[in-house]
Design a protein around this motif. Structure first.
Motif, PDB file in Angstrom:
ATOM      1  N   LYS A 129      -0.202  -4.102  -1.186  1.00 12.95           N
ATOM      2  CA  LYS A 129      -1.160  -3.174  -1.784  1.00 12.95           C
ATOM      3  C   LYS A 129      -2.520  -3.842  -1.959  1.00 12.95           C
ATOM      4  O   LYS A 129      -3.544  -3.175  -1.965  1.00 12.95           O
ATOM      5  CB  LYS A 129      -0.627  -2.694  -3.142  1.00 12.95           C
ATOM      6  CG  LYS A 129       0.503  -1.690  -2.994  1.00 12.95           C
ATOM      7  CD  LYS A 129      -0.037  -0.276  -3.034  1.00 12.95           C
ATOM      8  CE  LYS A 129       1.113   0.694  -2.757  1.00 12.95           C
ATOM      9  NZ  LYS A 129       1.413   1.569  -3.836  1.00 12.95           N
ATOM     10  N   ASP A 133      -2.803   0.254   1.560  1.00 15.14           N
ATOM     11  CA  ASP A 133      -1.644   1.021   1.127  1.00 15.14           C
ATOM     12  C   ASP A 133      -0.470   0.835   2.080  1.00 15.14           C
ATOM     13  O   ASP A 133      -0.629   0.458   3.239  1.00 15.14           O
ATOM     14  CB  ASP A 133      -2.008   2.503   1.044  1.00 15.14           C
ATOM     15  CG  ASP A 133      -0.990   3.292   0.250  1.00 15.14           C
ATOM     16  OD1 ASP A 133      -0.229   2.675  -0.511  1.00 15.14           O
ATOM     17  OD2 ASP A 133      -0.955   4.517   0.404  1.00 15.14           O
ATOM     18  N   GLU A 277       0.849  13.110  -6.234  1.00 16.54           N
ATOM     19  CA  GLU A 277       1.562  11.841  -6.222  1.00 16.54           C
ATOM     20  C   GLU A 277       3.025  12.068  -6.545  1.00 16.54           C
ATOM     21  O   GLU A 277       3.367  12.905  -7.373  1.00 16.54           O
ATOM     22  CB  GLU A 277       0.966  10.868  -7.245  1.00 16.54           C
ATOM     23  CG  GLU A 277      -0.396  10.344  -6.867  1.00 16.54           C
ATOM     24  CD  GLU A 277      -0.352   9.445  -5.651  1.00 16.54           C
ATOM     25  OE1 GLU A 277       0.679   8.779  -5.435  1.00 16.54           O
ATOM     26  OE2 GLU A 277      -1.340   9.421  -4.906  1.00 16.54           O
TER      27      GLU A 277
END
Length: 285
Positions: A129, A133, A277
């Motif tokens: 990260k 991503d 998300e």
């Protein structure tokens, strides 16, 4: 003496007031471990996500990385068995549209059981990260069944991009007479995605004729929908299938309904899912 595998790290020291007789000492062991895990995985070759390659692995815990068309897309861990965990992914991907197992590859590292307590996959996630991503982590790929309370929510990004394949044959079907209860159990076990349904005592006494082996999920769901009571329906969501006595209830992420032996296509609210998300409470790394 060999220094291979030795964790090298530089402690951070300092004091707030500039004096030299007291300082803070910080040692980033976890970052060093994550960096070494990532380097070790980077140095490995990659194997196709196929049974013959998985079968060569040892029944040991470890961490692994998945690749789609050569791109690193997912990091996970297996607490007990790397082969078992990778087979789960193989089966899941085999039941999805817009993706093929021929596009998938993996690499993995065995780790000691006591090392698993350090959450090695989280060390790798933190490492990667920091460089960008990881597409499939926290987008729904490793999700468990979210449960009935989440059936009306917008689907996760993995399910939107790679929805379930209703043309997939149901494994284990045998032609002939059976009960609705037995057919439901066989269908649930024979699909590479989740099929969750309500129960009724009537299902154990209702007889159903299965015309042939090798029926697709779509065909089986049409058959089942003709045998369940009128107030029941089967709903194909983007990531799994449900069957409950809630007809004609509508679901935002549904793309097909089965009622009274007929199917009805729908347009899911997939475009909204890209902005949502995934709930971390449903993750199963």
């Amino acid at each position: 003496m060999s220094t291979e595998g030795v964790v090298r790290m530089a402690p951070v020291v300092g004091s707030d007031d500039g004096t030299q007789y007291h300082k803070d000492f910080t040692l980033s062991i976890t970052k060093a471990l994550g960096d070494q895990l990532a380097a070790a995985l980077e140095g490995l070759g990659r194997a196709p996500l196929a049974e013959e390659d998985i079968a060569r692995l040892k029944e040991k815990p470890g961490v692994y990385q998945l690749y789609l068309n050569g791109e690193f897309v997912y990091v996970g861990k297996a607490d007990k068995s790397l082969p078992t965990r990778l087979r789960n992914h193989l089966r899941k991907i085999s039941g999805r549209r817009n993706i093929s197992l021929a596009e998938m590859a993996f690499s993995c590292l065995y780790v000691a059981e006591d090392f698993s307590a350090l959450a090695p996959e989280q060390l790798l996630i933190s490492h990667h990260k920091g460089q960008g991503d990881i597409p499939w982590n926290n987008n729904g790929f490793g999700n468990k069944d979210p449960g009935r309370q989440r059936d009306h929510t917008i689907p996760n990004r993995f399910d939107v991009k790679f929805p379930i394949d209703l043309d997939r044959p149901v494994e284990g079907l045998s032609p002939g007479e059976t009960t609705l209860h037995e057919l439901l159990e066989t269908t649930k076990a024979g699909l590479p995605y989740n099929f969750r349904y309500g129960t009724s005592g009537e299902f154990k006494t209702r007889s159903v004729h299965v015309p042939t082996a090798g029926m697709t999920a779509d065909q089986v769901f049409q058959l089942v929908s003709a045998e369940i009571p009128a107030k029941w329906q089967i709903t194909a969501l983007m990531g799994y299938v449900i069957m409950y006595d809630d007809s004609p209830n509508m679901y935002g992420s549904a793309w097909r309904y089965y009622r009274d032996g007929q199917l009805m296509d729908a347009r899911p609210e997939a475009e909204l899912a890209e902005c949502v998300e995934t709930d971390p409470s449903t993750q199963d790394n």
